[in-house]
Design an enzyme around this catalytic site. Structure first.
Site, PDB file in Angstrom:
ATOM      1  N   LYS A  26       0.817  -1.201   0.000  1.00  0.00           N
ATOM      2  CA  LYS A  26       0.000   0.000   0.000  1.00  0.00           C
ATOM      3  C   LYS A  26       0.860   1.264   0.000  1.00  0.00           C
ATOM      4  O   LYS A  26       2.076   1.208   0.230  1.00  0.00           O
ATOM      5  CB  LYS A  26      -0.933  -0.030   1.208  1.00  0.00           C
ATOM      6  CG  LYS A  26      -1.923  -1.194   1.156  1.00  0.00           C
ATOM      7  CD  LYS A  26      -2.889  -1.157   2.336  1.00  0.00           C
ATOM      8  CE  LYS A  26      -3.912  -2.275   2.242  1.00  0.00           C
ATOM      9  NZ  LYS A  26      -4.893  -2.232   3.357  1.00  0.00           N
ATOM     10  N   PHE A  72     -16.073   3.261   6.586  1.00  0.00           N
ATOM     11  CA  PHE A  72     -14.661   3.525   6.286  1.00  0.00           C
ATOM     12  C   PHE A  72     -14.371   3.597   4.789  1.00  0.00           C
ATOM     13  O   PHE A  72     -13.233   3.876   4.394  1.00  0.00           O
ATOM     14  CB  PHE A  72     -13.768   2.447   6.915  1.00  0.00           C
ATOM     15  CG  PHE A  72     -14.024   1.051   6.404  1.00  0.00           C
ATOM     16  CD1 PHE A  72     -13.470   0.613   5.204  1.00  0.00           C
ATOM     17  CD2 PHE A  72     -14.830   0.176   7.116  1.00  0.00           C
ATOM     18  CE1 PHE A  72     -13.699  -0.661   4.723  1.00  0.00           C
ATOM     19  CE2 PHE A  72     -15.067  -1.114   6.640  1.00  0.00           C
ATOM     20  CZ  PHE A  72     -14.497  -1.529   5.446  1.00  0.00           C
ATOM     21  N   ARG A 100      -1.803 -14.354   3.870  1.00  0.00           N
ATOM     22  CA  ARG A 100      -2.573 -13.669   4.900  1.00  0.00           C
ATOM     23  C   ARG A 100      -1.926 -13.857   6.274  1.00  0.00           C
ATOM     24  O   ARG A 100      -1.960 -12.962   7.121  1.00  0.00           O
ATOM     25  CB  ARG A 100      -4.016 -14.164   4.896  1.00  0.00           C
ATOM     26  CG  ARG A 100      -4.789 -13.704   3.660  1.00  0.00           C
ATOM     27  CD  ARG A 100      -6.213 -14.222   3.636  1.00  0.00           C
ATOM     28  NE  ARG A 100      -7.021 -13.647   4.689  1.00  0.00           N
ATOM     29  CZ  ARG A 100      -7.583 -12.443   4.642  1.00  0.00           C
ATOM     30  NH1 ARG A 100      -7.402 -11.660   3.574  1.00  0.00           N
ATOM     31  NH2 ARG A 100      -8.333 -11.985   5.631  1.00  0.00           N
ATOM     32  N   THR A 106      -5.406  -7.344  10.444  1.00  0.00           N
ATOM     33  CA  THR A 106      -5.677  -6.113   9.704  1.00  0.00           C
ATOM     34  C   THR A 106      -5.204  -4.878  10.454  1.00  0.00           C
ATOM     35  O   THR A 106      -4.619  -3.960   9.868  1.00  0.00           O
ATOM     36  CB  THR A 106      -7.183  -5.997   9.413  1.00  0.00           C
ATOM     37  OG1 THR A 106      -7.604  -7.151   8.681  1.00  0.00           O
ATOM     38  CG2 THR A 106      -7.491  -4.754   8.594  1.00  0.00           C
ATOM     39  N   ASN A 130      -2.059  -0.110   6.775  1.00  0.00           N
ATOM     40  CA  ASN A 130      -1.499  -1.354   7.335  1.00  0.00           C
ATOM     41  C   ASN A 130      -0.565  -2.076   6.367  1.00  0.00           C
ATOM     42  O   ASN A 130      -0.422  -3.292   6.418  1.00  0.00           O
ATOM     43  CB  ASN A 130      -2.619  -2.283   7.797  1.00  0.00           C
ATOM     44  CG  ASN A 130      -3.594  -2.618   6.685  1.00  0.00           C
ATOM     45  OD1 ASN A 130      -3.419  -2.195   5.536  1.00  0.00           O
ATOM     46  ND2 ASN A 130      -4.624  -3.380   7.007  1.00  0.00           N
ATOM     47  N   HIS A 133      -2.008  -5.696   1.416  1.00  0.00           N
ATOM     48  CA  HIS A 133      -3.329  -6.285   1.195  1.00  0.00           C
ATOM     49  C   HIS A 133      -3.144  -7.686   0.654  1.00  0.00           C
ATOM     50  O   HIS A 133      -2.174  -7.966  -0.062  1.00  0.00           O
ATOM     51  CB  HIS A 133      -4.124  -5.451   0.187  1.00  0.00           C
ATOM     52  CG  HIS A 133      -5.319  -6.162  -0.392  1.00  0.00           C
ATOM     53  ND1 HIS A 133      -6.553  -6.161   0.215  1.00  0.00           N
ATOM     54  CD2 HIS A 133      -5.439  -6.936  -1.518  1.00  0.00           C
ATOM     55  CE1 HIS A 133      -7.390  -6.889  -0.512  1.00  0.00           C
ATOM     56  NE2 HIS A 133      -6.745  -7.360  -1.569  1.00  0.00           N
TER      57      HIS A 133
END
Length: 218
Positions: A26, A72, A100, A106, A130, A133
């Site tokens: 990100k 959000f 993951r 998260t 964070n 993804h």
């Protein structure tokens, strides 16, 4: 996106499942991309495709369409379109679950408490910024890979007997010839020599006849 299993010698018990998943670095973590990619590779993943992209708000809204209407959502769209991201297609056994797990919870604060070695614990800031993804399932992985890599063909990765048969039929004969010639030639840079030899002797390379005749109209 179909899963590919590798079977044992009896052909009964699956040993591993090879999957693809989409991973995003990100905007807040792009400057640490090289470090993250190194961890990805050290964790047993293969990076099949990679691109750097700056999504528009409209593209981001489409990518996160499943979250439309949630409180959000506007801030998520604004954040994910605020700067470049790195999109990667990763592959390995059970890639979706392993990625993951490597990403961590998260919320980066929780990740630092419960999974201190996870990527979100190491590189994340809060519950939204964070760092990374990851697709949450086979269906979403297929959709997200196609979204980020429109020309990508999401097909099963050859494994087990299928892979061995393909290698024996289409790869090994040419590779054996090249390695034999390599031993004869003994070049200073064997890797580059073999690479050039394989390019020149690729059996699937289109062949153009050296001699041809052009007939002029009468």
């Amino acid at each position: 996106m179909p899963e590919v299993t590798m079977e044992n010698g009896d052909g009964d018990v699956p040993e591993i499942v090879v999957e693809r998943t989409l991973a995003l670095i990100k905007p807040d973590a792009v400057h640490r991309a090289e470090e993250i990619e190194e961890i990805v590779l050290e964790s047993g993943f293969t990076i099949l495709q990679k691109r750097r992209i700056h999504l528009t708000p409209e593209q981001t809204s489409d990518f996160y369409a499943e979250h439309y209407g949630k409180m959000f959502f506007p801030s998520l769209v604004a954040y994910m379109s605020s700067g470049p991201i790195i999109a990667m297609v990763l592959a390995r056994e059970n890639a979706i679950g392993y990625w993951r797990e490597l990403a961590g919870p998260t919320n980066s604060f929780k990740a630092r408490e419960t999974h201190p070695d996870s990527l979100r614990a190491l590189y994340g800031t809060d519950d939204q910024r964070n760092a990374v993804h990851g697709s949450d399932g086979v269906t979403s992985a297929e959709r997200e890979i196609r979204f980020m890599f429109p020309d990508s063909i999401v097909e099963p990765i050859p494994a087990g007997m299928v892979a061995r048969d393909y290698l024996a039929r289409a790869v090994n004969p040419t590779l054996l010839k090249g390695l034999t010639e390599l031993c004869k030639q003994k070049p200073e840079d064997p890797c580059m020599w073999l690479a050039d030899w394989l390019l020149s002797n690729n059996p699937n390379k289109p062949q153009v006849a050296d001699r041809y005749a052009v007939q002029e109209p009468m």
